[in-house]
Scaffold this active site. Structure first.
Site, PDB file in Angstrom:
ATOM      1  N   SER A 103      18.659  18.351   7.282  1.00 52.96           N
ATOM      2  CA  SER A 103      18.128  19.547   7.937  1.00 52.96           C
ATOM      3  C   SER A 103      17.883  20.700   6.980  1.00 52.96           C
ATOM      4  O   SER A 103      18.424  20.744   5.878  1.00 52.96           O
ATOM      5  CB  SER A 103      19.090  19.999   9.034  1.00 52.96           C
ATOM      6  OG  SER A 103      20.386  20.171   8.500  1.00 52.96           O
ATOM      7  N   LYS A 120      16.129  25.491  13.002  1.00 51.52           N
ATOM      8  CA  LYS A 120      16.795  24.386  12.330  1.00 51.52           C
ATOM      9  C   LYS A 120      15.880  23.174  12.435  1.00 51.52           C
ATOM     10  O   LYS A 120      15.632  22.650  13.524  1.00 51.52           O
ATOM     11  CB  LYS A 120      18.147  24.100  12.993  1.00 51.52           C
ATOM     12  CG  LYS A 120      18.929  22.975  12.336  1.00 51.52           C
ATOM     13  CD  LYS A 120      20.310  22.887  12.951  1.00 51.52           C
ATOM     14  CE  LYS A 120      21.163  21.831  12.256  1.00 51.52           C
ATOM     15  NZ  LYS A 120      22.538  21.803  12.784  1.00 51.52           N
ATOM     16  N   ASP A 211      35.399  22.130  15.101  1.00 54.16           N
ATOM     17  CA  ASP A 211      35.395  22.755  13.772  1.00 54.16           C
ATOM     18  C   ASP A 211      35.428  24.277  13.885  1.00 54.16           C
ATOM     19  O   ASP A 211      34.708  24.979  13.171  1.00 54.16           O
ATOM     20  CB  ASP A 211      34.168  22.311  12.974  1.00 54.16           C
ATOM     21  CG  ASP A 211      34.325  22.581  11.472  1.00 54.16           C
ATOM     22  OD1 ASP A 211      35.487  22.679  11.004  1.00 54.16           O
ATOM     23  OD2 ASP A 211      33.302  22.707  10.771  1.00 54.16           O
TER      24      ASP A 211
END
Length: 417
Positions: A103, A120, A211
């Site tokens: 990406s 993105k 995360d």
């Protein structure tokens, strides 16, 4: 709770490790638009720089600015050419601000409204890239909350998928703490309430972030009244509400804020210092791992230090699975008992004993916004502890840094969306 035979828990399955690395995409601060990492720049300078520098004349500030502008323009053109014309017809590409294995993330401007966004761009030809994209997109398409990064629209083509996202320009949580110059427990509760609200929304949808850390908590704009956003869903997974829906790793899900925490995940992933003990012990886990990470984040926000930290990965993991942390050293003597109780409720070794996000936001310390605590300015202690930690990290040998990276701790560019 011990760590069984005393061996270091496995770093993670191959799939877990790959998912960490391959989903790495970054949103740097608004002023950091350089495409190449610092290491690459230094490498390019190489040995010729040390032998030829005496023959070079220093460039003037104006010359240096022209060179920077030229490089920036070349990079924008390079990555603009990779974008589908149907995307560039709606959005003007302004700068590359992040990159990953599958990406690129660019800062853009909507041509009609002139409003800034981030796009993105994900490569989906390879099976793994397609899997990572599908997982992240599935999560983002379900989320709608003021304290979670928002997906604006999606362009899907056979080779690439373009996700248009909110652009967070206000910086990371800890950067804001340090830059304020004044920080109290009340300020900490204001930030944590926003994070808990966002995480509570995720959990109500059966989404586990996996995360959470200060680097993934970004302010929408630089103003004092900015909302704080939960970002970076590269490792997130989800299940269903009502009927059970399989997640990308085979997990099934339900409402994590309710009484049902029976669904579980198994993939070992995350950033080492924030990983919950049940993940390290390879036990099935639930969204309670996010609550553990929030406990670590709250500890850092209040003190500038980590509850679990060691250069040795073995000792770090052992301290986590044993829940070995303390309230010693500055500024803990000045931190209220209610704040410490809040931390203990989040850092409970037993996942079932941890507060849910909805319960945590109703904890007396958060509800009263630390009304009963000292209004002592914690800024000096927090900043000093953060500086000391940065100094220790930079002095570690390269092998230690490599080990951290291999365990899934993201360094350098990171996704903030």
């Amino acid at each position: 709770m011990g760590c069984g035979n005393g061996k270091v828990p496995p770093e993670g399955s191959k799939k877990g490790f790959v998912s960490v690395v391959q989903s790495l995409v970054a949103f740097s601060k608004a002023h950091d638009d350089d495409v190449e990492p610092k290491k690459r720049t230094e490498k390019q300078r190489g040995s010729w720089f040390s032998t030829s520098v005496k023959n070079l004349q220093p460039a003037s500030n104006s010359q240096q600015q022209i060179l920077r502008d030229d490089r920036h323009r070349d990079k924008v053109i390079k990555y603009k050419d990779k974008f589908d014309p149907r995307v560039t017809a709606r959005y003007d590409i302004r700068a590359l601000i992040g990159r990953g294995s599958f990406s690129r993330v660019v800062r853009v401007e909507h041509r009609a409204s002139r409003q800034p966004f981030a796009i993105k761009m994900m490569e989906v030809e390879a099976p793994l890239g397609r899997e990572v994209c599908a997982s992240e997109l599935a999560v983002l398409q379900r989320v709608s909350h003021s304290h979670v990064i928002q997906l604006i629209e999606v362009f899907q083509f056979p080779r690439r998928v373009y996700m248009v996202l909110e652009l967070a320009t206000g910086g990371e949580l800890l950067d804001r703490v340090v830059s304020r110059g004044h920080f109290t427990e009340r300020d900490a509760t204001q930030a944590l309430r926003m994070v808990l609200a966002g995480v509570g929304h995720l959990h109500s949808l059966g989404i586990t972030h996996r995360d959470l850390k200060p680097e993934n908590l970004l302010y929408y704009h630089p103003g004092a009244d900015s909302r704080l956003l939960v970002t970076d869903f590269g490792l997130a997974t989800f299940g269903g509400t009502g009927s059970e829906i399989s997640g990308p790793d085979g997990s099934i899900g339900g409402d994590c804020n309710g009484a049902d925490r029976t669904w579980s995940l198994r993939t070992t992933c995350g950033t080492p210092e924030y990983i919950a003990p049940e993940v390290l012990l390879r036990k099935p886990y639930s969204c309670a791992v996010d609550i553990w990470a929030l406990g670590v984040i709250a500890y850092v926000v209040l003190s500038g230090s980590m509850p679990f930290e060691d250069e040795s990965r073995t000792r770090l993991y052992r301290s986590i699975v044993r829940g070995k942390y303390s309230f010693h050293g500055d500024p803990w003597p000045s931190v209220s008992n209610l704040a410490k109780d809040f931390l203990q409720c989040l850092l409970a070794l037993d996942p079932a004993a941890r507060l849910t996000a909805d319960q945590a936001i109703r904890h007396p310390w958060v509800v009263t916004m630390a009304a009963g605590s000292s209004m002592r300015n914690l800024h000096r202690s927090i900043s000093q502890n953060l500086r000391q930690r940065t100094s220790r990290s930079s002095s570690r040998c390269p092998s230690s840094s490599a080990a951290s990276s291999s365990a899934g701790q993201r360094r350098g560019p990171r996704e903030g969306q």
